[in-house]
Design a protein around this motif. Structure first.
Motif, PDB file in Angstrom:
ATOM      1  N   LYS A   1       0.880  -1.181   0.102  1.00 19.47           N
ATOM      2  CA  LYS A   1       0.058   0.007   0.098  1.00 19.47           C
ATOM      3  C   LYS A   1       0.965   1.280   0.037  1.00 19.47           C
ATOM      4  N   LYS A   2       0.159   2.517  -0.674  1.00 20.95           N
ATOM      5  CA  LYS A   2       0.934   3.606  -0.541  1.00 20.95           C
ATOM      6  C   LYS A   2       1.296   3.988   0.964  1.00 20.95           C
TER       7      LYS A   2
ATOM      8  N   ASN B   1       9.066   0.640  -7.965  1.00 18.30           N
ATOM      9  CA  ASN B   1       8.178   0.121  -7.059  1.00 18.30           C
ATOM     10  C   ASN B   1       8.213  -1.470  -7.466  1.00 18.30           C
TER      11      ASN B   1
ATOM     12  N   TYR C   1       8.761  10.441   3.217  1.00 16.99           N
ATOM     13  CA  TYR C   1       7.823  11.041   2.304  1.00 16.99           C
ATOM     14  C   TYR C   1       7.212  12.331   3.013  1.00 16.99           C
TER      15      TYR C   1
END
Lengths: 155, 802, 257
Positions: A89-90, A116, B345
């Motif tokens: 998942k992100k 990825n 991030y």
């Protein structure tokens, strides 16, 4: 965007696929005759086909035991097998992708390339969508941190 | 004043119900009394708290960080039939487990209950540090990642003890439900036990193996109560130079964070670990581990340590930076600039950065003159190191983001403001009744022995063990699978680590062992506490540890302690820890608790049986004196040391035969401690060829294992086994009395053995030889005969392949 | 006698460097652990040593495949230096992950072509395994590292990717013809068999190979974990004191001296 799929040479034992097959049998899901495991690497950004070929050849594939195939879409080909693809998942750290990104630095590429990874499982046999979903959820992916997509074999 | 980088939380006007609701919605896990204390604090400051302040307090006051249940007052009542006794503990841990250590005053205890791990003396230059942690909740949600970060976290505990110890060995103990549990019995929203087992083992394997730390000792227990709440205990032992044990932060030193980047992973892990799970539980509490990052941190850190480049460090565990910095700065104060933390991030809010439990991070205190060199060392090892701010002398925690103050709390309030809540605890001592005499024919006993060996709680765990690199570092002398030849996979009582690569020319070694028993916990937690302490000690003594220099760790995994009965069973167990730590002269040096192991779904609650893990660390003076479990040579004599009582309560035999009666085994330290001392003395003279203790399954299992591990049979006369009362052959073989060992002695040493062990209770019961285990009783006109390989196959088959 | 100087190469994820260093030092070498970054930045440093060791571990986490990224790094950054070292008849050993790196960069089985022709693939069992194995030695082999060993020895293994495979039949034939097969997995009597005697499914039970010159040696088992008798499961070695790994490292040290 390129996706590079690595597969075990057909004349070799695919131990990682076999382990999944054993799990499927243990869960008494019927219909799956064989499982092939393929790691997949996705690259997006400023890259040429030649560059991706070099990376695949020199870094991603074992010259003795494996083959690679490069595709320009992320569409999965399900004309011979059912396919389950599992990816993070992100927001969940993909350590393998980070490693690859670091290793390709020496190929003199654009720094903004995104890498990825995913795991693709090709399942041989007649299996219902529900059974495939069960395999994905109960064996291959943990929905907490991973997502999956299923392509049922085209009849 | 409107702030840019944080939100004010309007607390002052909230009612009790609203306060509680806020605590729940924001996963703060604070009680009403705690929320009101916070409300009051900010009222005095005449302002509302910011989000980051509230989060900081919640993290610092979490059960995980402060152990508030076990350190708060407990009104304890013990009920035995009509008899009631009461006692108030002001601080249960302090008055039982710490107290035993204080009372024993062992000079070789170098650091106890003060740091990330307990430290005892190894030799004139080194201390040995040991810590065992639990990682239960995350492992039930994401077994692979949860277990991996469990082992990663406890390794960092060892890296962060003092100024850093070098990790030498890992241990793991798991509690699962039967892997064959049918899918329909698995509660909604949970993984099947089989998937949990595979995931947990895989997580420990991949993290431990990649770190290059051998996983050398462990145990696996199976019980239905772990279906919804598996237990994952991970331990690490390391060596630390004695002059690196103390750390001290001074004002003006830099706060440096090293290792992995910060992400949204593991937010609310600390508070989450004390929340009961349901199927909608917060999922961001799962962290992902990266062992290679941790290995790089380890490599760089030990170089910097030896160059004295930092003055203090700790690991980022539960609560992340908030706990690590808060803990290091508790005596000084700190000023933290959160925008300086490297992120995985963009998009993290300052409070998320502050409490993220992203893995593989450590916080260091560094003097200005050393900063440049320190940063270079980490850069050379490819590890990020960033200055986050500095320690101060104002005794305040000040948090900034892009120069804006987003939080400021007094250290005093943060660390000592937690209100104490008094809890009630009740413990009913269960009445035990002796079972009807167990009369069985030789044939039935023989078949039963096979069943007991094959029981999940007795059988070989080879499938798990072989996935761990238990040999890496080359220092594992007594391994988890011992035998006389490499084709045979046996078992062992404990692990022995011989640190010759770190300390050239040393003869000393470290013993690691453990004791755990789930079925005793169902009957009587006091007796369980006593039994698992003795079991850990017996295991250590079997391989050659000196009983007069063994230290212990406690790990309590309990259910919901808001329930007085559950808390009562914990207090009773803690009392046993005090009593038997004192009786054996073996201090507890560190510990950990995991409470609220409870899962509810569809109105149904799943709670665990109280489970205490006791881990022991001992020292062997001379590595050449180690002893292993397999029988060594035909013709050698077999002795049983200790007394067998009719104690079948909670035994494997009873669980197989569904017998609920039976007396639960008791510990008689005045009998077993002298035995342990004499075993050590005999081992120094090389008078013992092999040694094993009788525990789960009893003497029958014990002798069978010594036989098949050694690929040698034995002839045993049960009439010669010393018993406390009249017992049938089946009772003698399957009773689980504590305090018993089986040893093998060369015929020429028999006289010396008699001399050493008198006046303890012991007897010669047979000899090694042949390929069968033969157990005879002339009194009962009985002869049991079983081929050792049949016994071994039964023992190995159950978990051959999960 | 000259004291042999050994370089033990470390990088992210290498984790058998300390015991390998201890083993070499016990056997009379003077060994240093050197990080790959340092070797890349000071290229001439390598030639100061007599022995180059690729120790065990999980270099770069074994991401992509075991030893793959390390092999790529070395070929990319140190190709000429490594070749010079190998061709000057100095000694190279790759243990476990080091063996995987050596074959993936192509230094084994033939440093002259320096191209990959064999590999170490996932174990047939599909999982990592730690166990002790018997190994049959090859008396016809000219490998400097394995002189003076008896017909059968035992050592521990610990790997998930140890299945030895050659690219084609010809490569395998050449390996045998040139006596480059150094160890084969066997039982106590020296007979070959399937799992667990052969723990990973290797072609013809091959556990170790050398180059034709005998100075480059790669093996899946860990000789550094069996220097003295107490390290073995059985607590027995030879002369009641030592393990077979000691002979392997002593061979290297004596060859230099």
């Amino acid at each position: 965007m390129f996706n590079v799929e690595i597969s075990t040479n057909p004349d070799l034992e695919d131990a990682r696929g076999k382990a999944v097959l054993a799990d499927i049998k243990m869960m008494q899901i019927k219909g799956v005759k064989d499982v092939h495991f393929c790691p997949v690497y996705f690259f997006s950004g400023n890259l040429t086909f030649e560059q991706i070929q070099t990376i695949s050849q020199r870094l991603l594939t074992d010259a003795v035991s494996e083959n690679y195939s490069i595709a320009k879409t992320d569409k999965i080909c399900a004309d011979k097998f059912n396919v389950i693809e599992v990816y993070y998942k992100k927001g969940v750290t993909d350590a393998l992708a980070l490693s690859v990104k670091k290793a390709i630095k020496s190929f003199d590429l654009d720094d903004k390339i995104i890498v990825n990874t995913a795991k693709r499982y090709y399942l041989d046999g007649q299996v219902s969508f529900g059974a495939l979903e069960n395999i994905a959820l109960k064996i291959l992916a943990n929905s907490l941190i991973q997502e999956y997509r299923i392509e049922k074999k085209i009849l | 004043m409107k702030k840019k980088y944080c939100e004010n939380i309007a607390l002052s006007a909230l009612s009790d119900a609203q306060l509680l609701q806020l605590s729940k919605t924001n996963v703060l896990a604070l009680s009403l009394k705690e929320m009101k204390t916070v409300q009051h604090y900010f009222k005095l400051l005449k302002r509302e708290p910011t989000d980051i302040e509230l989060e900081t307090i919640a993290q610092t006051w979490s059960e995980h960080c402060k152990h508030k249940t076990l350190t708060s007052p407990i009104e304890y009542q013990e009920i035995s039939g009509a008899k009631k006794t009461s006692h108030t503990f002001n601080n249960l841990l302090k008055e039982t487990i710490f107290e035993a250590c204080l009372k024993l005053k062992k000079k070789w205890c170098l650091s106890v209950f003060a740091d990330n791990a307990g430290i005892i003396e190894f030799d004139e230059n080194y201390g040995a540090a040991f810590k065992v942690e639990t990682h239960n909740h995350p492992s039930s949600l994401e077994p692979y990642g949860g277990a991996a970060t469990g082992i990663g976290g406890v390794i960092r505990d060892i890296l962060g003890v003092g100024l850093g110890a070098k990790p030498l060995a890992d241990t793991d103990v798991f509690c699962f439900a039967d892997p064959k549990t049918p899918a329909k019995k698995v509660p909604q929203g949970l993984h099947s036990p089989r998937r949990i087992i595979k995931g947990v083992v895989g997580g420990v394997r991949d993290y431990g193996n990649r770190m290059g730390i051998p996983t050398v000792d462990g145990a696996v227990c199976f019980d239905e109560c772990f279906l919804a709440n598996p237990l994952v205990y991970c331990g690490t032992m390391g060596l630390i130079p004695k002059n690196k044990i103390s750390k001290k932060v001074s004002a003006a030193e830099f706060i440096v964070v090293v290792g992995g980047r910060t992400g949204r992973d593991g937010i609310h892990g600390a508070t989450f670990s004390s929340v009961k799970l349901d199927k909608d539980s917060d999922v961001s509490a799962v962290q992902i581990g990266n062992p290679i990052m941790e290995k790089k941190v380890l490599d760089a850190l030990l170089i910097a340590r030896d160059l004295n480049l930092y003055t203090a460090l700790t690991d980022c565990g539960a609560g992340g930076l908030s706990s690590a910095v808060g803990e290091l700065a508790s005596e000084t104060g700190a000023r933290v600039e959160l925008e300086k933390a490297p992120l995985k991030y963009p998009g993290l809010l300052p409070w998320e950065i502050w409490i993220s439990e992203a893995q593989e991070r450590m916080v260091l205190a560094v003097k200005k003159k050393n900063l440049k060199r320190l940063l270079k060392i980490f850069k050379d090892k490819d590890v990020e190191a960033s200055v986050l701010g500095n320690f101060t002398s104002d005794k305040k925690l000040t948090l900034l983001y892009n120069k804006e103050i987003i939080g400021q709390i007094q250290m005093q309030f943060l660390h000592e403001g937690l209100p104490k809540v008094s809890r009630k605890a009740v413990y009913h001592i269960a009445k035990e009744i002796k079972q009807k005499p167990i009369k069985m024919s030789a044939q039935k006993i023989s078949a039963m022995l096979i069943k007991v060996l094959a029981d999940l709680n007795v059988c070989s765990k080879e499938w798990i063990i072989r996935q761990y690199d238990f040999e890496v570092q080359g220092q594992t002398i007594v391994k988890p699978l011992e035998s006389n030849s490499i084709e045979v996979s046996g078992n062992s009582d404990a692990a022995v680590i011989f640190p010759y690569t770190l300390i050239a020319d040393t003869k000393k070694a470290i013993v690691l062992s453990n004791g755990i028993n789930v079925s005793y916990g169902k009957i009587n937690t006091y007796k369980m506490g006593a039994a698992v302490i003795e079991q850990a000690l017996r295991n250590a003594v079997c391989v050659g540890a000196n009983i007069d220099k063994i230290s212990l760790l406690d790990n309590f995994c309990w259910g919901n302690c808001d329930n007085p009965e559950v808390l009562g069973s914990l207090a009773a167990c803690a009392k046993a820890c005090f009593d038997f730590s004192c009786k054996f002269g073996t201090p507890f040096i560190s510990g950990k608790d995991s409470l609220n192991n409870e899962y509810s779904v569809g109105g149904k609650k799943f709670s665990i049986t109280p489970t205490l893990l006791v881990s022991a660390m001992g020292i062997i003076e001379n590595i050449n004196n180690v002893v292993t479990l397999p029988f060594k040579k035909e013709g050698n004599k077999i002795f049983v040391l200790g007394l067998t009582r009719n104690e079948m309560g909670g035994s494997i035999f009873n669980s197989i035969n569904k017998i609920s009666d039976g007396i639960l085994c008791e510990v008689f330290a005045d009998e077993s401690k002298p035995l342990m001392q004499k075993i050590y003395a005999a081992m120094q003279l090389h008078l013992i060829e092999s040694c094993h203790d009788a525990s789960e399954g009893g003497l029958g299992v014990c002798i069978s294992q010594m036989c098949f591990c050694g690929q040698l049979g034995a002839r045993i006369d049960i009439d010669n086994i010393k018993v406390y009362e009249k017992m049938t052959p089946a009772e003698i073989l399957f009773s689980e009395s504590n305090g018993r060992f089986v040893i093998e002695v060369k015929p020429e040493n028999v006289e010396k053995i008699y001399k050493i062990f008198r006046p303890c209770i012991f007897s010669e019961v047979g000899a090694v030889g042949g390929k069968d285990l033969i157990i005879e009783s002339a009194k009962n006109k009985m002869k049991i005969k079983q081929n050792i390989n049949v016994l071994m196959k039964a023992w190995q088959k159950t978990l051959w392949d999960i | 006698m000259k004291k042999a100087k050994a370089l033990i190469l470390t990088t992210a994820g290498i984790n058998c460097d300390f015991e390998t260093q201890a083993a070499l030092n016990i056997c009379g070498a003077r060994s240093e652990r050197v990080h790959l970054h340092e070797l890349i930045s000071k290229k001439n440093k390598l030639q100061n040593y007599d022995i180059l060791v690729f120790p065990g571990g999980f270099s770069y986490g074994d991401d992509i495949a075991s030893g793959k990224i390390l092999a790529y790094q070395i070929k990319d950054k140190l190709k000429d230096e490594i070749l010079k070292f190998a061709q000057s008849k100095k000694l190279i050993i790759g243990i476990c992950n080091g063996f995987q790196a050596l074959v993936k960069m192509g230094l084994l089985p033939d440093e002259k072509t320096f191209k990959q022709s064999v590999t170490l693939y996932y174990n047939d069992s599909g999982k990592f395994e730690c166990r002790w194995v018997y190994l049959k030695t090859n008396p016809q082999n000219n490998c400097i590292w394995t002189k003076n060993l008896p017909e059968i020895i035992c050592l521990p293994i610990a790997h998930g990717e140890g299945k030895f495979i050659t690219k084609d039949e010809k490569i395998l034939k050449n390996l045998k013809k040139n006596n480059q097969v150094v160890f084969k997995y066997c039982d106590a009597k020296g007979d070959f068999g399937k799992y667990p005697i052969c723990p990973n499914g290797s072609q013809e039970n091959i556990a170790a190979i050398s180059n034709s010159g005998g100075n480059i040696f790669g093996l899946m088992p860990h000789p550094e974990r069996f220097i003295f008798a107490l390290q073995s499961v059985t607590k027995k070695g030879f002369d009641d004191q030592f393990g077979w790994g000691k002979i392997i490292f002593e061979n290297a040290v004596n060859y230099i001296g």
